[in-house]
Design a protein around this motif. Sequence first.
Motif, mmCIF file in Angstrom:
data_model
loop_
_atom_site.group_PDB
_atom_site.id
_atom_site.type_symbol
_atom_site.label_atom_id
_atom_site.label_comp_id
_atom_site.label_asym_id
_atom_site.label_seq_id
_atom_site.Cartn_x
_atom_site.Cartn_y
_atom_site.Cartn_z
ATOM 1 N N THR A 80 0.867 -1.136 -0.308
ATOM 2 C CA THR A 80 0.002 0.339 0.157
ATOM 3 C C THR A 80 1.009 1.470 0.067
ATOM 4 N N LYS A 81 2.267 1.207 0.443
ATOM 5 C CA LYS A 81 3.372 1.826 0.100
ATOM 6 C C LYS A 81 4.541 2.960 -1.203
ATOM 7 N N THR A 82 3.340 3.350 -1.600
ATOM 8 C CA THR A 82 4.445 3.947 -2.924
ATOM 9 C C THR A 82 6.162 3.581 -3.104
ATOM 10 N N PHE A 134 -2.715 -1.659 -7.381
ATOM 11 C CA PHE A 134 -2.449 -0.350 -7.695
ATOM 12 C C PHE A 134 -1.050 0.449 -7.754
ATOM 13 N N VAL A 135 -1.071 0.666 -6.579
ATOM 14 C CA VAL A 135 0.471 0.654 -6.400
ATOM 15 C C VAL A 135 1.332 -0.240 -6.826
ATOM 16 N N ALA A 136 1.406 -1.582 -6.266
ATOM 17 C CA ALA A 136 2.578 -2.603 -7.165
ATOM 18 C C ALA A 136 2.762 -2.290 -8.653
ATOM 19 N N ASN A 137 1.518 -2.291 -8.831
ATOM 20 C CA ASN A 137 1.675 -2.208 -10.685
ATOM 21 C C ASN A 137 1.984 -1.271 -11.401
ATOM 22 N N LYS A 138 2.020 -0.063 -10.957
ATOM 23 C CA LYS A 138 2.900 1.443 -11.520
ATOM 24 C C LYS A 138 3.881 1.047 -10.672
ATOM 25 N N ALA A 139 4.618 0.550 -9.738
ATOM 26 C CA ALA A 139 6.048 0.306 -9.775
ATOM 27 C C ALA A 139 6.506 -0.543 -10.654
ATOM 28 N N VAL A 140 6.066 -1.680 -11.313
ATOM 29 C CA VAL A 140 6.968 -1.796 -11.961
ATOM 30 C C VAL A 140 7.078 -1.767 -12.658
ATOM 31 N N LEU A 141 6.258 -0.571 -13.992
ATOM 32 C CA LEU A 141 6.259 -0.236 -15.153
ATOM 33 C C LEU A 141 6.928 0.296 -15.661
ATOM 34 N N ILE A 152 2.468 -9.437 -15.808
ATOM 35 C CA ILE A 152 1.081 -8.561 -14.770
ATOM 36 C C ILE A 152 0.448 -9.741 -14.374
ATOM 37 N N ILE A 153 0.121 -9.985 -13.480
ATOM 38 C CA ILE A 153 -0.805 -11.393 -12.933
ATOM 39 C C ILE A 153 -0.970 -10.565 -11.460
ATOM 40 N N ASN A 154 -2.189 -10.401 -11.459
ATOM 41 C CA ASN A 154 -2.334 -9.538 -10.259
ATOM 42 C C ASN A 154 -3.792 -10.703 -9.529
ATOM 43 N N PHE A 155 -4.128 -10.629 -8.338
ATOM 44 C CA PHE A 155 -4.899 -11.671 -7.571
ATOM 45 C C PHE A 155 -6.172 -11.399 -7.462
ATOM 46 N N THR A 156 -7.353 -11.732 -8.090
ATOM 47 C CA THR A 156 -8.778 -11.078 -7.544
ATOM 48 C C THR A 156 -8.968 -12.479 -6.593
ATOM 49 N N ASN A 182 -7.951 -4.998 -16.341
ATOM 50 C CA ASN A 182 -8.312 -4.899 -17.648
ATOM 51 C C ASN A 182 -8.430 -3.405 -17.805
ATOM 52 N N ALA A 183 -8.448 -2.572 -17.965
ATOM 53 C CA ALA A 183 -8.254 -1.386 -18.063
ATOM 54 C C ALA A 183 -6.220 -1.072 -18.315
ATOM 55 N N LEU A 184 -5.818 -1.303 -17.285
ATOM 56 C CA LEU A 184 -4.274 -1.309 -17.453
ATOM 57 C C LEU A 184 -3.798 -1.972 -18.548
ATOM 58 N N ALA A 185 -4.296 -3.386 -18.063
ATOM 59 C CA ALA A 185 -3.963 -4.278 -20.182
ATOM 60 C C ALA A 185 -4.485 -3.835 -20.956
ATOM 61 N N LYS A 186 -4.818 -2.746 -21.818
ATOM 62 C CA LYS A 186 -5.723 -1.902 -22.250
ATOM 63 C C LYS A 186 -4.306 -0.052 -22.931
ATOM 64 N N GLU A 187 -3.860 -0.321 -21.664
ATOM 65 C CA GLU A 187 -3.129 0.829 -21.740
ATOM 66 C C GLU A 187 -1.601 0.513 -22.401
ATOM 67 N N LEU A 188 -1.152 -0.852 -22.492
ATOM 68 C CA LEU A 188 0.115 -1.907 -22.610
ATOM 69 C C LEU A 188 -0.023 -2.180 -22.975
ATOM 70 N N VAL A 189 -0.845 -2.053 -23.773
ATOM 71 C CA VAL A 189 -0.681 -3.015 -25.180
ATOM 72 C C VAL A 189 0.000 -2.794 -26.573
ATOM 73 N N LYS A 190 0.743 -1.929 -26.521
ATOM 74 C CA LYS A 190 1.368 -1.736 -27.729
ATOM 75 C C LYS A 190 2.823 -1.584 -26.627
ATOM 76 N N ASP A 191 3.311 -1.938 -25.094
ATOM 77 C CA ASP A 191 4.495 -2.428 -24.547
ATOM 78 C C ASP A 191 4.927 -3.928 -24.205
ATOM 79 N N ASN A 192 4.361 -4.866 -25.118
ATOM 80 C CA ASN A 192 4.907 -5.418 -24.958
ATOM 81 C C ASN A 192 4.582 -6.153 -23.261
#
Length: 270
Positions: A80-82, A134-141, A152-156, A182-192
């Motif tokens: 939870t901490k950036t 959000f924090v974990a995904n953003k950190a690796v981008l 990136i694999i998240n757990f729901t 789903n939204a982040l995947a669409k943002e990153l489709v051009k980034d492999n």
Amino acid sequence: MSLQGKVALVTGGGTGIGKGVVAALARAGAQIAIAAVDFVDSSANQYGTKHIGGYMAAQKLAGELQAQGVEVIVIDANITKTADMDQAVRTTVERFGKLDILVNVAGLITCKQVVDLTEDDWDSVVDTNAKGTFVANKAVLPQMKKQGGGRIINFTSIAGKTGYPGLAHYCASKFAVIGFTNALAKELVKDNITVNAVAPGIVATEMWVNLRKAWALPGETEEESYKRCVTSMIPQGVDQTPEDMAKAVLFFIDNPCVTGQTLNVDGGCS
């Protein structure tokens, strides 16, 4: 499949599903960083205490894997901490030279009717499960974009697709993970970079120690409660395992054309 030469960061990798994922990645040959904490800000979680022991469990697991020749490190980082997660990425890259895979498993749960929920109950669960994703995904981008790709694999959860009484805050957090993924995947489709999610059914982790107590009928033991939940909620009539979840993770890692998806591993309940 072989993950030789690949580097994975796993949040919540010391216990439960995360431990199963780490073991599978290790068997496939990956180098692994585990991000975990011993203490959280609130006792509103399945452990009922601020001392959840995740870092200590991850250190124990890492020691066992290192004895088998696996390259693995443990990082004290709260999802939870950036600042924590940015440092976890830096530490991973400093140690292994890159970062190919994020598996975001860490999560919390409590069971209360909405009328009884406090803001602390809500914040503890939603911050960890939704904001933490959000924090974990953003950190690796930045690192993955710099390298030219990643996974990136998240757990729901099945509770991210269907509401359950007593779990409104948990359901809200896990529905959020699916939408975010789903939204982040669409943002990153051009980034492999592919972004997907796994939705477990019933897995006998610490979360279900909490739920089997909360959902026990009058006169019912916790074990009887758990068995009833499995047989009534899961059409196959059996619970799932951390190893089942790890297989789904490996599927997403191995499939570059699959992105924005949530895979139910739930015995047919959704």
